[in-house]
Scaffold this motif. Sequence first.
Motif, mmCIF file in Angstrom:
data_model
loop_
_atom_site.group_PDB
_atom_site.id
_atom_site.type_symbol
_atom_site.label_atom_id
_atom_site.label_comp_id
_atom_site.label_asym_id
_atom_site.label_seq_id
_atom_site.Cartn_x
_atom_site.Cartn_y
_atom_site.Cartn_z
ATOM 1 N N SER A 125 -8.612 -3.699 -9.169
ATOM 2 C CA SER A 125 -9.478 -4.824 -8.811
ATOM 3 C C SER A 125 -10.524 -4.457 -7.768
ATOM 4 O O SER A 125 -11.403 -5.250 -7.475
ATOM 5 N N PRO A 170 -7.470 -10.859 -4.822
ATOM 6 C CA PRO A 170 -7.200 -9.708 -5.705
ATOM 7 C C PRO A 170 -5.805 -9.759 -6.342
ATOM 8 O O PRO A 170 -5.643 -9.411 -7.512
ATOM 9 N N LYS A 181 -9.961 -12.733 0.657
ATOM 10 C CA LYS A 181 -10.745 -11.818 -0.172
ATOM 11 C C LYS A 181 -10.115 -10.440 -0.320
ATOM 12 O O LYS A 181 -10.299 -9.781 -1.362
ATOM 13 N N ASP A 182 -9.371 -9.987 0.702
ATOM 14 C CA ASP A 182 -8.809 -8.635 0.651
ATOM 15 C C ASP A 182 -7.358 -8.607 0.178
ATOM 16 O O ASP A 182 -6.838 -7.532 -0.126
ATOM 17 N N TYR A 183 -6.717 -9.769 0.139
ATOM 18 C CA TYR A 183 -5.306 -9.811 -0.262
ATOM 19 C C TYR A 183 -5.054 -10.837 -1.370
ATOM 20 O O TYR A 183 -4.750 -10.470 -2.504
ATOM 21 N N PRO A 188 -1.599 -3.651 -3.119
ATOM 22 C CA PRO A 188 -2.879 -3.851 -2.425
ATOM 23 C C PRO A 188 -3.336 -2.577 -1.717
ATOM 24 O O PRO A 188 -2.543 -1.684 -1.433
ATOM 25 N N ASN A 189 -4.622 -2.530 -1.403
ATOM 26 C CA ASN A 189 -5.186 -1.352 -0.734
ATOM 27 C C ASN A 189 -4.765 -1.241 0.718
ATOM 28 O O ASN A 189 -4.905 -0.175 1.322
ATOM 29 N N TRP A 190 -4.276 -2.365 1.312
ATOM 30 C CA TRP A 190 -3.893 -2.353 2.717
ATOM 31 C C TRP A 190 -2.519 -2.986 2.898
ATOM 32 O O TRP A 190 -2.136 -3.928 2.187
ATOM 33 N N GLU A 241 -11.905 -0.210 6.069
ATOM 34 C CA GLU A 241 -13.287 0.094 5.703
ATOM 35 C C GLU A 241 -14.261 -0.307 6.816
ATOM 36 O O GLU A 241 -15.375 -0.772 6.569
ATOM 37 N N LYS A 289 -9.631 -4.056 -4.696
ATOM 38 C CA LYS A 289 -8.865 -4.341 -3.484
ATOM 39 C C LYS A 289 -7.366 -4.126 -3.705
ATOM 40 O O LYS A 289 -6.579 -4.175 -2.770
ATOM 41 N N LEU A 326 -10.228 -7.303 8.116
ATOM 42 C CA LEU A 326 -9.752 -7.677 6.785
ATOM 43 C C LEU A 326 -9.593 -9.183 6.677
ATOM 44 O O LEU A 326 -9.179 -9.864 7.619
ATOM 45 N N ASN A 380 0.829 -1.195 0.000
ATOM 46 C CA ASN A 380 0.000 0.000 0.000
ATOM 47 C C ASN A 380 0.870 1.254 0.000
ATOM 48 O O ASN A 380 0.832 2.069 0.904
#
Length: 269
Positions: free
Chosen positions: A215, A258, A253-255, A235-237, A245, A217, A249, A196
Amino acid sequence: MQYLPKDLIYPDLEKKQLAELETLFGAWYQHFTDNNSELEKHDDDADGMVFDGFYPYYFSQKKRILFVGWETWDMLGSNYIEGLYHAYHSNPKRIGNRNLDLHKFTYRLLCIAYGILNGLPPWEDIPNASKFADTVGEANGLSFAYMNISKMSNQSGSSRANQSLIETAYALSTEGRNFIREQVAILNPEIVITMNLSDARVDSLGDKCEFLHESGKARSFRLKNGDHSSLLIDPNWHFSAWRGEGRRLNDDKDYYTPICDLIRRGEAS
């Protein structure tokens, strides 16, 4: 100053890259020493620099993966690669006082590396990191490269990133001579996964950085260093994040998913 790991055994085919890193790190350390007054503003010193690089057999992997983080914690003046290698091979496997599988950053990093190097299987088919961590750096095991954009260690005792020290170290590493870009070029990755980073920091990793996909994410770029091209995924995080959000996390699904989707799209384009 420990530029390279002392306890790890590298194959002969990787000695050239080790020598190149040693030369680069020597110049990097000298540059920080020459500008030590900037580090002293943070009660820090060039002698506290932490160098990184790659584990043995990185250049023999099906895909050369480079992870790019922000900073180290409590590793003043040591070598990151060597320190984590010993943690991966310890019994019991721990990062600090935490079990390897409960240390979010390391767990995600190792499992994502495992997935990429083993054909992008479903997340549920990837074993716990503690089951394969002791293969890192072995001839038939897992290997990857890792570097931080700040070569300074966070000694604050807090889990929060030391942003002011990161910014100072980053500025010293990129203004004039871009040492970060040179390290990426030596590591010559095929896939770069960042933690990030801001747009400016992503751009600093190569001669040219072109946006590819989003994507929801994570986002992907085509990173170029000279004639070499890498797929860069941001990645977003950060891998150490627990919440985002307003929710907890999810590792998959979040890492992982994507990242896998962007790898497939990047390889198809």
